[in-house]
Design an enzyme around this catalytic site. Structure first.
Site, PDB file in Angstrom:
ATOM      1  N   ASP A  14       0.462  -0.761  -0.019  1.00 43.63           N
ATOM      2  CA  ASP A  14       0.148  -0.363  -0.138  1.00 43.63           C
ATOM      3  C   ASP A  14       0.525   1.321  -0.129  1.00 43.63           C
ATOM      4  O   ASP A  14       2.142   1.277   0.249  1.00 43.63           O
ATOM      5  CB  ASP A  14      -0.667   0.406   1.191  1.00 43.63           C
ATOM      6  N   ASP A  16       0.000   4.583   1.330  1.00 47.82           N
ATOM      7  CA  ASP A  16      -0.423   6.135   2.464  1.00 47.82           C
ATOM      8  C   ASP A  16       0.345   4.950   3.918  1.00 47.82           C
ATOM      9  O   ASP A  16      -0.668   4.179   4.348  1.00 47.82           O
ATOM     10  CB  ASP A  16      -1.783   6.249   2.131  1.00 47.82           C
TER      11      ASP A  16
END
Length: 218
Positions: A14, A16
């Site tokens: 991922d 963030d």
């Protein structure tokens, strides 16, 4: 990464609060800019006024251990993917294009010109590579993470059992229904070397039949 130990064929991250310490859609003010002297990437927060005062620009960079992890994976021939449901994919992609990763050295050992040093040392452009070049697959658009991995499976032809995923949101553990090994990134920590090795160990534990016979001898 331990020499001789088997690795997943695909490792995904991922963005963030996994590779960098912000929500790109919430904390970053476009346009983002790169300092021509140092290569450091900033957003345009100083163009905004909050509570009657200007704010300082945000530096856009990876967590400390991420550059080394990405370099090692590229050298090992592992397929690297970014899987993000951010609603601002263009901004996230621009950040990946502008962030630079040192070539074969730790961030702290960057030549002085990468930090505004003298002109007789190599420039940051010749000693670094755009981060986006370390990713083989980019699934960056707002949707369920299972959709991201179904797309990765279709594009790469790799089985889900050969995929390892690092993400900071518990809800994205649903990719395990596909057979992907999911590792939760603790809040505020991001991916570091210790967590990365823990993820590799967990994947190997789940797939012992796939581990090289030489591993047990090391």
């Amino acid at each position: 990464m331990s020499a001789g130990s088997r690795l997943p064929k695909l490792i995904a991250f991922d963005l963030d609060y996994t590779l960098w310490d912000f929500w790109v859609d919430f904390h970053i003010t476009p346009p983002i800019r790169q300092d021509p002297a140092t290569g450091t990437v900033y957003d345009s927060s100083t163009d905004d006024i909050y509570y009657g005062r200007r704010t300082s620009p945000n530096t856009i960079e990876f967590y400390r251990d991420v550059p080394g992890i990405l370099r090692n994976l590229r050298n090992a021939g592992v397929t690297v993917a970014a899987c993000s449901r951010t609603p601002v994919p263009k901004l996230a992609m621009e950040a990946l294009r502008l962030i630079r990763i040192p070539n074969g050295m730790d961030t702290d050992t960057l030549p002085s010109t990468a930090r505004g040093g003298s002109s007789d040392t190599p420039s940051w452009k010749s000693t670094t590579t755009p981060a986006i070049k370390f990713f083989d697959q980019l699934e960056i658009y707002p949707t369920d993470k299972k959709v991201h991995f179904e797309a990765l499976h279709k594009k790469t032809g790799l089985p889900y059992s050969e995929m390892l995923f690092f993400d900071d949101e518990r809800r994205n553990r649903n990719v395990e229904k596909l057979g992907v090994t999911f590792i939760l990134v603790p809040e505020g920590r991001g991916v570091d070397n210790k967590l990365f090795e823990k993820g590799l160990d967990e994947w190997r534990k789940r797939h012992p039949e796939l581990i090289s016979p030489n591993t047990a001898e090391n």
